[in-house]
Each structure stands twice: as C-alpha cells, then as structure tokens.
Design a protein around this motif. Structure first.
Motif, PDB file in Angstrom:
ATOM      1  N   GLU A  65       0.829  -1.201   0.000  1.00 34.02           N
ATOM      2  CA  GLU A  65       0.000   0.000   0.000  1.00 34.02           C
ATOM      3  C   GLU A  65       0.875   1.268   0.000  1.00 34.02           C
ATOM      4  O   GLU A  65       0.638   2.199  -0.772  1.00 34.02           O
ATOM      5  CB  GLU A  65      -0.924  -0.026   1.229  1.00 34.02           C
ATOM      6  N   ILE A  66       1.878   1.286   0.844  1.00 26.40           N
ATOM      7  CA  ILE A  66       2.770   2.449   0.934  1.00 26.40           C
ATOM      8  C   ILE A  66       3.468   2.680  -0.400  1.00 26.40           C
ATOM      9  O   ILE A  66       3.586   3.808  -0.879  1.00 26.40           O
ATOM     10  CB  ILE A  66       3.820   2.260   2.060  1.00 26.40           C
ATOM     11  N   LYS A  67       3.891   1.594  -1.003  1.00 25.96           N
ATOM     12  CA  LYS A  67       4.639   1.671  -2.262  1.00 25.96           C
ATOM     13  C   LYS A  67       3.837   2.362  -3.366  1.00 25.96           C
ATOM     14  O   LYS A  67       4.391   3.089  -4.185  1.00 25.96           O
ATOM     15  CB  LYS A  67       4.978   0.249  -2.686  1.00 25.96           C
ATOM     16  N   LYS A  68       2.531   2.142  -3.347  1.00 25.89           N
ATOM     17  CA  LYS A  68       1.674   2.778  -4.347  1.00 25.89           C
ATOM     18  C   LYS A  68       1.666   4.287  -4.186  1.00 25.89           C
ATOM     19  O   LYS A  68       1.326   5.020  -5.096  1.00 25.89           O
ATOM     20  CB  LYS A  68       0.226   2.292  -4.201  1.00 25.89           C
ATOM     21  N   GLN A  69       1.989   4.756  -2.981  1.00 28.51           N
ATOM     22  CA  GLN A  69       1.777   6.169  -2.671  1.00 28.51           C
ATOM     23  C   GLN A  69       3.040   6.981  -2.482  1.00 28.51           C
ATOM     24  O   GLN A  69       2.973   8.141  -2.092  1.00 28.51           O
ATOM     25  CB  GLN A  69       0.914   6.270  -1.407  1.00 28.51           C
ATOM     26  N   THR A  70       4.197   6.363  -2.713  1.00 26.52           N
ATOM     27  CA  THR A  70       5.426   7.130  -2.498  1.00 26.52           C
ATOM     28  C   THR A  70       6.546   6.654  -3.409  1.00 26.52           C
ATOM     29  O   THR A  70       6.525   5.522  -3.906  1.00 26.52           O
ATOM     30  CB  THR A  70       5.894   7.014  -1.026  1.00 26.52           C
ATOM     31  N   ARG A  71       7.523   7.531  -3.602  1.00 25.77           N
ATOM     32  CA  ARG A  71       8.732   7.132  -4.318  1.00 25.77           C
ATOM     33  C   ARG A  71       9.916   7.056  -3.367  1.00 25.77           C
ATOM     34  O   ARG A  71      11.029   6.761  -3.776  1.00 25.77           O
ATOM     35  CB  ARG A  71       9.016   8.133  -5.442  1.00 25.77           C
ATOM     36  N   ILE A  72       9.672   7.343  -2.095  1.00 22.70           N
ATOM     37  CA  ILE A  72      10.725   7.234  -1.082  1.00 22.70           C
ATOM     38  C   ILE A  72      11.032   5.740  -0.880  1.00 22.70           C
ATOM     39  O   ILE A  72      10.118   4.928  -0.785  1.00 22.70           O
ATOM     40  CB  ILE A  72      10.253   7.874   0.255  1.00 22.70           C
ATOM     41  N   PRO A  73      12.320   5.389  -0.836  1.00 19.62           N
ATOM     42  CA  PRO A  73      12.668   3.975  -0.652  1.00 19.62           C
ATOM     43  C   PRO A  73      12.119   3.390   0.658  1.00 19.62           C
ATOM     44  O   PRO A  73      12.157   4.045   1.706  1.00 19.62           O
ATOM     45  CB  PRO A  73      14.196   3.955  -0.649  1.00 19.62           C
ATOM     46  N   ILE A  74      11.624   2.173   0.556  1.00 24.81           N
ATOM     47  CA  ILE A  74      11.054   1.486   1.720  1.00 24.81           C
ATOM     48  C   ILE A  74      12.025   0.393   2.174  1.00 24.81           C
ATOM     49  O   ILE A  74      12.388  -0.490   1.396  1.00 24.81           O
ATOM     50  CB  ILE A  74       9.685   0.866   1.388  1.00 24.81           C
ATOM     51  N   VAL A  75      12.440   0.501   3.425  1.00 25.85           N
ATOM     52  CA  VAL A  75      13.441  -0.421   3.965  1.00 25.85           C
ATOM     53  C   VAL A  75      12.813  -1.194   5.120  1.00 25.85           C
ATOM     54  O   VAL A  75      12.253  -0.601   6.035  1.00 25.85           O
ATOM     55  CB  VAL A  75      14.677   0.364   4.463  1.00 25.85           C
ATOM     56  N   LEU A  76      12.925  -2.512   5.056  1.00 33.78           N
ATOM     57  CA  LEU A  76      12.372  -3.325   6.140  1.00 33.78           C
ATOM     58  C   LEU A  76      13.298  -3.302   7.350  1.00 33.78           C
ATOM     59  O   LEU A  76      14.520  -3.413   7.221  1.00 33.78           O
ATOM     60  CB  LEU A  76      12.187  -4.773   5.680  1.00 33.78           C
ATOM     61  N   PHE A  77      12.658  -3.178   8.494  1.00 32.08           N
ATOM     62  CA  PHE A  77      13.364  -3.141   9.775  1.00 32.08           C
ATOM     63  C   PHE A  77      12.642  -4.183  10.633  1.00 32.08           C
ATOM     64  O   PHE A  77      11.845  -3.858  11.497  1.00 32.08           O
ATOM     65  CB  PHE A  77      13.215  -1.710  10.324  1.00 32.08           C
ATOM     66  N   PRO A  78      12.867  -5.457  10.311  1.00 37.75           N
ATOM     67  CA  PRO A  78      11.958  -6.501  10.807  1.00 37.75           C
ATOM     68  C   PRO A  78      12.235  -6.947  12.237  1.00 37.75           C
ATOM     69  O   PRO A  78      13.379  -7.036  12.669  1.00 37.75           O
ATOM     70  CB  PRO A  78      12.233  -7.666   9.835  1.00 37.75           C
ATOM     71  N   GLY A  79      11.171  -7.217  12.948  1.00 37.32           N
ATOM     72  CA  GLY A  79      11.279  -7.806  14.272  1.00 37.32           C
ATOM     73  C   GLY A  79      11.263  -9.312  14.168  1.00 37.32           C
ATOM     74  O   GLY A  79      11.607 -10.016  15.115  1.00 37.32           O
ATOM     75  N   ASP A  80      10.843  -9.797  12.988  1.00 36.34           N
ATOM     76  CA  ASP A  80      10.737 -11.244  12.834  1.00 36.34           C
ATOM     77  C   ASP A  80      10.767 -11.633  11.354  1.00 36.34           C
ATOM     78  O   ASP A  80      10.525 -10.805  10.479  1.00 36.34           O
ATOM     79  CB  ASP A  80       9.431 -11.740  13.476  1.00 36.34           C
ATOM     80  N   VAL A  81      11.029 -12.897  11.108  1.00 34.85           N
ATOM     81  CA  VAL A  81      11.115 -13.424   9.737  1.00 34.85           C
ATOM     82  C   VAL A  81       9.821 -13.161   8.964  1.00 34.85           C
ATOM     83  O   VAL A  81       9.838 -12.870   7.765  1.00 34.85           O
ATOM     84  CB  VAL A  81      11.399 -14.945   9.764  1.00 34.85           C
ATOM     85  N   SER A  82       8.699 -13.236   9.653  1.00 30.94           N
ATOM     86  CA  SER A  82       7.401 -13.074   8.985  1.00 30.94           C
ATOM     87  C   SER A  82       7.233 -11.681   8.366  1.00 30.94           C
ATOM     88  O   SER A  82       6.375 -11.471   7.515  1.00 30.94           O
ATOM     89  CB  SER A  82       6.269 -13.327   9.985  1.00 30.94           C
ATOM     90  N   GLN A  83       8.058 -10.735   8.790  1.00 37.24           N
ATOM     91  CA  GLN A  83       7.925  -9.367   8.259  1.00 37.24           C
ATOM     92  C   GLN A  83       8.732  -9.136   6.986  1.00 37.24           C
ATOM     93  O   GLN A  83       8.736  -8.031   6.449  1.00 37.24           O
ATOM     94  CB  GLN A  83       8.351  -8.356   9.329  1.00 37.24           C
ATOM     95  N   ILE A  84       9.404 -10.157   6.505  1.00 37.88           N
ATOM     96  CA  ILE A  84      10.210  -9.982   5.287  1.00 37.88           C
ATOM     97  C   ILE A  84       9.319 -10.128   4.051  1.00 37.88           C
ATOM     98  O   ILE A  84       8.609 -11.111   3.901  1.00 37.88           O
ATOM     99  CB  ILE A  84      11.369 -11.003   5.253  1.00 37.88           C
ATOM    100  N   THR A  85       9.348  -9.116   3.187  1.00 39.86           N
ATOM    101  CA  THR A  85       8.547  -9.141   1.974  1.00 39.86           C
ATOM    102  C   THR A  85       9.320  -8.510   0.824  1.00 39.86           C
ATOM    103  O   THR A  85      10.036  -7.525   1.035  1.00 39.86           O
ATOM    104  CB  THR A  85       7.209  -8.383   2.169  1.00 39.86           C
TER     105      THR A  85
END
Ligand code: 1GP
Length: 240
Positions: A65-85
């Motif tokens: 959803e965020i990606k559709k609305q911005t050109r700012i790079p999105i970086v994962l800062f995961p608390g767990d494996v399940s948050q990796i996408t």
C-alpha cells in the motif's frame, strides 16, 4: 546494492538522512494514505517498516500500500522473519550484537534464508546495538536480551567496531521505541570516531533539537517513529 549505495553517496555529499519508522502494528491500511502524504512532503529520505510484535502478513499488505503512494525507498526493519517481503526495496538484516541471545544473533537469519532465496531483495547486514534508555523497551522484552549500559562507552564502541570487523555494512544504535533518553551525544561521537561505515541512530528522538544533536554528533541517518505517530505536525516543525 542500490539503497546502500545511495546512503553512502549521500554521506559523501555531506547530507544527513531521516527515516520515518512505520510500525504495521500501529498503522492500518486505512490510515496509511494520509500519513504517507505527510511523509512525502517532509524531509524524510527513507521509510522504515517494522515492529516487534507484528502479526503475519500485515507488513506485506502495508508495504504494498505504501509503495503505491510514495517514491521514497522502503526499507524493512523486521522484528521477525514473517515481516520480510519483496515488496520493499531493501532489508536491514539485523544482528542484535549487544545481546547474547543466539536467536537474534544468527538463528532468525538462518530461518529467513529459504524466503530470501526466492526474492530479489537488497540485503544490508546491520549490527544492531541496544543501549539502556531509562526503562524496559519492547526490543528488550521481545528479544530477552539486556541492553548495553549507557555509561560503558568503551563497551559500546568495541561492540560497534566488532560489527564492522565482522563485515556488517551499517551500525544501528538503538535506544528503543519511545525511549526516555535518546542515544547520548557522547556515545554517538565515540562510535562515529571508531567506525567507517554509516551510523544509524534511533529511539526516543522527539524534538528538532534532539535530531540536530544526533546529526551533529555523527549520526548519518536518524530514525523517528513515535514522535510522528503521536503528532503529525512534527513533520511541519522539522521543515523550518
Ligand atoms: C525504534 O529507533 C526506532 O526502533 C525509533 O524509535 O519510536 O522512539 O522514534 P521512536
């Protein structure tokens, strides 16, 4: 290595970076568009997405959803494996080197490989250092590790340096979300002097003065979550 490269390029140019941290636990899809439009009009250079206690698949939905609305790079800062996408642009592959829990030093990393193998996600090895900040933070609770003492600067510096010597590409000094005291100027300066990789600082930064102090002490990238969550007018305040 696009994202890491661009962080280094900015640093070479003397620019300071600001990441807005979005916790999928606190940000619904419905809330996201209004929030992201504020991020787009702010000084933010990166969007970090992650949290300590996120339910499965919430992160992926939010990142798409965020990606559709911005050109700012999105970086994962995961608390767990399940948050990796693979919807994100990069992943901070965090090893909690301040702690002594094998799960957060290496086990979660091994568990994530079968997922990462199928993705074209930029992986940035990051030495994650939790420092005591006045109260028990979520990172401490979830990871069952002790933070480093804020008074033992040598130990903090040596931990950061050990991370660099192990080949980590970033060092992240973390006070914990909502920390009473942000990472002190003295700690940031001492670590910065010792390492040659980019330095990230986050946790408890709520004012423009604290942000500038972190930058002036040597932080290359500052992460702010709670202050934007609590009061979106903080985006405006930082512009002036
Ligand atoms: C937490 O460093 C980040 O992991 C940001 O903390 O929410 O206190 O800004 P705050």
């Amino acid at each position: 290595e696009k994202i890491y490269q661009s962080i280094n390029n900015s640093i070479l140019k003397g620019e300071k970076l600001l990441a807005v941290l979005i916790d999928p636990d606190k940000m619904s899809i419905e809330m996201a568009s209004n929030f992201i439009s504020k991020v787009n009009n702010s000084k933010a250079t990166h969007i970090f997405v992650g949290g300590s206690t996120v339910e499965d698949s919430a992160t992926e939905k939010l990142v798409s959803e965020i990606k559709k609305q911005t050109r700012i790079p999105i970086v994962l800062f995961p608390g767990d494996v399940s948050q990796i996408t693979n919807q994100a642009d990069a992943l901070l592959f965090l090893s909690l080197i301040s702690g002594r829990n094998p799960e957060y030093l290496i086990e979660k990393h091994i568990a994530s490989v079968s997922k990462l193998r199928k993705m074209h996600l930029e992986v940035i090895p990051t030495g994650y250092i939790l420092i005591e900040s006045g109260h028990k933070t979520a990172v401490q609770r979830v990871t069952k590790t002790e933070p480093l003492s804020r008074n033992n600067i040598q130990q903090i510096v040596d931990t950061a340096k050990a991370g660099e010597l192990l080949g980590m590409k970033l060092i992240y000094l973390e006070a914990g979300s909502g920390a009473f005291y942000p990472i002190s100027s003295e700690i940031i300066k001492s670590v910065k002097k010792e390492i040659s990789i980019p330095l990230i600082v986050g946790g408890g930064i709520r004012t423009k003065e604290q942000l500038l102090l972190a930058y002036n002490s040597g932080a290359d990238l500052v992460v702010i979550g709670t202050a934007f969550e609590d009061d979106e007018s903080f985006f405006e305040e930082l512009k002036n």
